[in-house]
Design an enzyme around this catalytic site. Structure first.
Site, short mmCIF file in Angstrom:
data_model
loop_
_atom_site.label_atom_id
_atom_site.label_comp_id
_atom_site.label_asym_id
_atom_site.label_seq_id
_atom_site.Cartn_x
_atom_site.Cartn_y
_atom_site.Cartn_z
N THR A 55 0.86 -1.19 0.00
CA THR A 55 0.00 0.00 0.00
C THR A 55 0.90 1.24 0.00
O THR A 55 2.13 1.13 -0.02
CB THR A 55 -0.89 0.04 1.26
OG1 THR A 55 -0.06 0.30 2.40
CG2 THR A 55 -1.64 -1.27 1.46
N LEU A 62 1.88 -8.02 11.33
CA LEU A 62 1.99 -6.57 11.52
C LEU A 62 1.16 -5.77 10.52
O LEU A 62 0.95 -4.57 10.72
CB LEU A 62 3.45 -6.11 11.40
CG LEU A 62 4.40 -6.50 12.53
CD1 LEU A 62 4.97 -7.89 12.33
CD2 LEU A 62 5.52 -5.49 12.67
N THR A 110 -1.43 -2.33 19.49
CA THR A 110 -0.98 -1.01 19.96
C THR A 110 -1.53 -0.72 21.35
O THR A 110 -2.61 -1.22 21.73
CB THR A 110 -1.47 0.08 18.98
OG1 THR A 110 -1.29 1.36 19.57
CG2 THR A 110 -2.96 -0.07 18.67
N ASP A 111 -0.82 0.12 22.11
CA ASP A 111 -1.33 0.55 23.42
C ASP A 111 -2.55 1.46 23.27
O ASP A 111 -3.25 1.72 24.25
CB ASP A 111 -0.23 1.23 24.24
CG ASP A 111 0.25 2.53 23.63
OD1 ASP A 111 -0.06 2.80 22.46
OD2 ASP A 111 0.94 3.30 24.34
N GLU A 112 -2.79 1.94 22.03
CA GLU A 112 -3.93 2.86 21.85
C GLU A 112 -5.27 2.18 22.11
O GLU A 112 -6.29 2.86 22.29
CB GLU A 112 -3.88 3.49 20.46
CG GLU A 112 -2.70 4.43 20.33
CD GLU A 112 -2.66 5.15 19.00
OE1 GLU A 112 -3.68 5.70 18.57
OE2 GLU A 112 -1.58 5.16 18.38
N TYR A 157 -9.02 3.92 14.20
CA TYR A 157 -7.81 3.08 14.18
C TYR A 157 -7.75 2.18 15.41
O TYR A 157 -7.65 0.95 15.30
CB TYR A 157 -6.55 3.96 14.10
CG TYR A 157 -5.28 3.20 14.43
CD1 TYR A 157 -4.83 2.16 13.62
CD2 TYR A 157 -4.53 3.53 15.57
CE1 TYR A 157 -3.67 1.45 13.94
CE2 TYR A 157 -3.36 2.83 15.89
CZ TYR A 157 -2.94 1.80 15.07
OH TYR A 157 -1.79 1.10 15.38
N ALA A 187 -10.01 1.45 17.56
CA ALA A 187 -11.16 0.55 17.67
C ALA A 187 -10.97 -0.67 16.78
O ALA A 187 -11.29 -1.80 17.16
CB ALA A 187 -12.44 1.29 17.30
N LYS A 234 -8.06 -1.91 15.86
CA LYS A 234 -7.00 -2.74 16.45
C LYS A 234 -7.55 -3.48 17.67
O LYS A 234 -7.20 -4.64 17.91
CB LYS A 234 -5.79 -1.88 16.84
CG LYS A 234 -5.03 -1.27 15.68
CD LYS A 234 -4.37 -2.29 14.77
CE LYS A 234 -3.18 -2.98 15.40
NZ LYS A 234 -2.44 -3.82 14.39
N1 LIG Z 1 4.28 2.62 14.36
C1 LIG Z 1 3.99 2.57 15.65
O1 LIG Z 1 4.43 3.42 16.44
C2 LIG Z 1 3.12 1.46 16.20
C3 LIG Z 1 2.83 1.43 17.56
C4 LIG Z 1 2.08 0.38 18.06
C5 LIG Z 1 1.63 -0.61 17.23
N2 LIG Z 1 1.90 -0.56 15.89
C6 LIG Z 1 1.41 -1.64 15.04
O2 LIG Z 1 2.55 -2.24 14.43
C7 LIG Z 1 2.20 -2.68 13.12
C8 LIG Z 1 3.16 -2.09 12.10
O3 LIG Z 1 3.08 -0.66 12.20
P1 LIG Z 1 3.90 0.27 11.19
O4 LIG Z 1 3.98 1.61 11.82
O5 LIG Z 1 5.11 -0.43 10.74
O6 LIG Z 1 2.84 0.35 9.99
P2 LIG Z 1 3.07 0.89 8.50
O7 LIG Z 1 1.83 1.64 8.15
O8 LIG Z 1 4.40 1.57 8.35
O9 LIG Z 1 3.16 -0.45 7.63
C9 LIG Z 1 2.04 -1.27 7.41
C10 LIG Z 1 2.41 -2.27 6.33
O10 LIG Z 1 1.26 -3.13 6.14
C11 LIG Z 1 0.99 -3.24 4.76
N3 LIG Z 1 -0.45 -3.45 4.56
C12 LIG Z 1 -1.45 -2.56 4.81
N4 LIG Z 1 -2.63 -3.09 4.47
C13 LIG Z 1 -2.37 -4.35 4.03
C14 LIG Z 1 -3.19 -5.40 3.54
N5 LIG Z 1 -4.53 -5.27 3.43
N6 LIG Z 1 -2.59 -6.57 3.18
C15 LIG Z 1 -1.24 -6.72 3.28
N7 LIG Z 1 -0.42 -5.75 3.70
C16 LIG Z 1 -0.98 -4.57 4.08
C17 LIG Z 1 1.45 -1.93 4.14
O11 LIG Z 1 1.70 -2.08 2.75
C18 LIG Z 1 2.71 -1.63 4.97
O12 LIG Z 1 3.85 -2.23 4.39
C19 LIG Z 1 0.74 -2.30 12.88
O13 LIG Z 1 -0.07 -3.42 13.13
C20 LIG Z 1 0.49 -1.20 13.90
O14 LIG Z 1 -0.86 -1.16 14.31
C21 LIG Z 1 2.63 0.46 15.35
#
Ligand SMILES: NC(=O)c1ccc[n+]([C@@H]2O[C@H](COP(=O)([O-])OP(=O)(O)OC[C@H]3O[C@@H](n4cnc5c(N)ncnc54)[C@H](O)[C@@H]3O)[C@@H](O)[C@H]2O)c1
Length: 204
Positions: free
Chosen positions: A35, A80, A132-134, A157, A159, A161
């Site tokens: 994406t 992820l 996420t902690d959110e 978001y 909700a 998660k």
């Molecule tokens: N970034 C943070 O600070 C943070 C904090 C807590 C939790 N998280 C969680 O960690 C995970 C990774 O976060 P991030 O910041 O690296 O996210 P990001 O948005 O940078 O990356 C998400 C990835 O998922 C892929 N993706 C999205 N929809 C998809 C689909 N339908 N099928 C296959 N792939 C798909 C995207 O192409 C992208 O490569 C997420 O689940 C997020 O909720 C992130």
């Protein structure tokens, strides 16, 4: 170990995949729909590495997900892939429900079928759901969350998660799938997409 990582072309996922392959020597299949949030260049260092393969697929596509499990035969899954930007969830919540809720259900279902057919690898198989902690809402100053904190999501978001966490726990309780759920706080660092707070502030 063969590890299937979803969302491995994103910010955290790419750091994880590089670490798993380069530092720990695991074999990794990255399943990612590429994406707007993906940056396949992040995994360029693995382009010639036989321990890594990229599967371009949507986690909502049950057939493609099942094919990935069948072809790669993972010994663990790290999930992820998500729509992850809170502001985007406010303007367009549909994509968040689709990927974070429906996509997680597709992943759990495929993992369950795969798990049930495992032999020697069954005892050590794990499905790690990265959340996420959110999901716990907002904190007053100096407070902190624990695993026992009440779910109190405040945005589409969080909700979505929270819903995915409940699905992950349900697949554990109902089907015995060995699921782990993590609820980390915000991360920042190299390869961060510039819509997120810290890189946005730095760029501005
Ligand atoms: N970034 C943070 O600070 C943070 C904090 C807590 C939790 N998280 C969680 O960690 C995970 C990774 O976060 P991030 O910041 O690296 O996210 P990001 O948005 O940078 O990356 C998400 C990835 O998922 C892929 N993706 C999205 N929809 C998809 C689909 N339908 N099928 C296959 N792939 C798909 C995207 O192409 C992208 O490569 C997420 O689940 C997020 O909720 C992130």
């Amino acid at each position: 170990m063969r590890i299937l990582v979803t969302g491995g072309c994103g910010f955290i996922g790419s750091a994880l995949v590089l670490h798993l392959v380069q530092d720990l020597g695991h074999e990794v299949a990255t399943l990612d729909a590429l994406t707007y949030a993906a940056n396949p260049v992040s995994l360029q260092p693995l382009a010639e590495d036989p321990r890594h393969r990229l599967i371009e697929a949507d986690i909502c596509d049950a057939e493609a997900v099942q094919a990935a499990f069948a072809a790669f035969q993972p010994q663990a899954v790290m999930h992820l892939a998500a729509e992850s930007h809170v502001d985007r969830s406010i303007t367009g919540p549909g994509a968040f429900i689709r990927t974070n809720v429906v996509g997680t259900q597709v992943m759990l279902d495929a993992a369950r079928r795969h798990y049930e057919g495992l032999g020697a690898d069954k005892a050590s198989f794990r499905f790690l759901h990265v959340s996420t902690d959110e999901v716990y809402g907002s904190l007053p100053p100096d407070a902190f969350f624990t695993e026992a904190s009440r779910y109190d999501p405040r945005s589409p978001y969080s909700a979505s998660k929270a819903a995915s966490d409940h699905l992950a726990r349900a697949w554990h309780e109902t089907y015995g799938l060995p699921v782990l759920v993590t609820n980390c706080s915000n991360n920042y660092g190299p390869r961060h997409f510039p819509e997120k707070l810290i890189p946005l502030m730095i760029l501005n």
